[in-house]
Design an enzyme around this catalytic site. Sequence first.
Site, short mmCIF file in Angstrom:
data_model
loop_
_atom_site.label_atom_id
_atom_site.label_comp_id
_atom_site.label_asym_id
_atom_site.label_seq_id
_atom_site.Cartn_x
_atom_site.Cartn_y
_atom_site.Cartn_z
CG HIS A 149 -15.88 0.51 6.08
ND1 HIS A 149 -15.61 0.57 4.75
CD2 HIS A 149 -15.37 1.65 6.61
CE1 HIS A 149 -14.96 1.69 4.47
NE2 HIS A 149 -14.81 2.36 5.57
NE ARG B 168 -24.20 13.01 2.10
CZ ARG B 168 -23.32 12.13 2.60
NH1 ARG B 168 -23.48 11.66 3.83
NH2 ARG B 168 -22.30 11.73 1.87
CE1 TYR C 92 -21.13 15.53 -1.78
CE2 TYR C 92 -19.38 15.59 -0.16
CZ TYR C 92 -20.67 15.27 -0.51
OH TYR C 92 -21.50 14.68 0.40
CB CYS D 189 -27.20 15.91 -1.32
SG CYS D 189 -25.84 14.72 -1.26
CG HIS E 95 -2.03 0.99 1.13
ND1 HIS E 95 -1.88 2.31 1.44
CD2 HIS E 95 -3.32 0.85 0.73
CE1 HIS E 95 -3.01 2.95 1.25
NE2 HIS E 95 -3.91 2.09 0.82
#
Length: 560
Positions: free
Chosen positions: A154, A228, A412, A275, A130
């Site tokens: 998760h 949100r 975003y 959103c 990684h």
Amino acid sequence: MLPRLALRRLLEGHHAGCQVLAFRLFGSHHNYHREWNGQQQQQQQARHKHHVLATLAGIGAGVALWMKYNHQTVAAKIEIPQETEKYGAFQNGLPEYTLDDVAKHGTMKDRIWVSYRYGVYDITDFVSQHPGGDKILLGAGGSVEPFWALYAVHKNPHVLNLFEQYRIGNLAAQDVGESVKNMDDPYANEPRRHITLKPSSKQPFNAEPPLSLLVDNLITPNELFYVRNHLPVPDIDASAYELELLDEETQKEKTLTLKDIKKYPKHTVTSTVMCGGNRRSEMIKVKPVKGLSWGQAAIGNAVWSGARLCDVLKDMGIEDGKTSAFHVQFEGIDTDPTNMPYGGSIQIEKALDPHGDVILAYEMNGEPIPRDHGYPVRVIVPGVVGARNVKWLGKIIVSKNESNAHWQQNDYKGFAPNVDWDTVDFKKSPAIQELPVISAICEPLEGEVVKVKNGKIKIKGYAWSGGGRKIIRVDVSSDGGKNWQAADALESDEARHPRAWGWSIWTAEVPVPEGRFEVQLCAKAIDSQYNIQPENFENIWNFRGVLSNAYHRVNVKLSR
């Protein structure tokens, strides 16, 4: 006890040191769930394991720092959904290890171990490959349970199935649950929500109202405004609230209480907040994307009141032509396990423009802002994506630089349809600010049976455009977009371009063909700069599912 401003300054060194870790481990969690098909499955699955296991290895340090500095704690009782009960369960025939044994494996030399429920896992082979391995090593030897208590997304079969492949043993019975013992659930003190809100995730809570209720009023009631949240909702005592301000150019600092903010002239603005992922569920039908599967109601229109940001900054000597700054950064009081706050930024021109109507809002529809929407103070940036309208505002920084928060730098943003998680370079795309024109049909709903009267059916919806552009027309069709007509009525507030921050509610009666018992309704909006929605999602598809504004299409059945 240190004042809040001094304490935050003291921790900023820790902040900077953990930013890369936070971006990789907590902000970029959408990287870890990918779709596979055909001949690419094996190659992408290997990459996927690489990201998932690296994430799991790194969470221990983040949780420790979070508990040390943030005074928030993680779940004592972790609920295991039925579909994931088998993961981390006791397995006969495996060696037994204690938490002390796990903790000894914190370097590549000693192998990297982590624990989950009754299981112990060796993830060395993936950590070694990684690119953020130096940071991930800081978390070796820890439990993943506190992390999954905060980011429940998760804890799903897809991730857990990969994780389970690296099982090497059972955790000693006396140590099971010790990593979360006597700790509080970070979501235990969430506000009560209206029963009609439809969650797309529960931890953190994200939900939208039913479409049929959304357009009943020009102003969205507080209880029905979409929610949100990226992190647990903070519980803030308004009497102790402080907003910190910093001008990086002059190093001037200032702290405002809620009373101080209310001393400024009260400014009221009607503004839609949407959103960036609104209508993502439609884009997913073209090709899978990663993100909450929002319908068409991750949007709301409210009347906000508070102090203008330009007035507050002027008191610090920050005015147009008197600063070299390019951005104004906002930090929330909601924080992740590494004590990194939610954050975003806007351009200085928007912040300083009195006609930009950016406010430090403490009222929503004439009432104190509810907890879910930023109590006691949030920033409202009209015409700009909801991600920059930071809630639970704790700090404002006037800077030459954009916010370094994950949600500004690595989320975003829009990309070309060929970009995916393996090829993306977030530096190549600017952060979303003003949003494009959009509309949606809210009545009737997909699949609904609609009564035909005098050869026509009634439809209703909303339309909005970012940047203060006013909706001037909504075109509707009852034959899949072959023929169009303008909506019969548009309802909006009286604001004009370029300060038309609120949405429009539209209604129409459209003719339906004789002998047809099913039709496809379509809607497309046009704003005051004659921007119009794109025809389909294929041409605007992006791997994050943002800016999802193609024609809205609804298939209905007809009753005659």
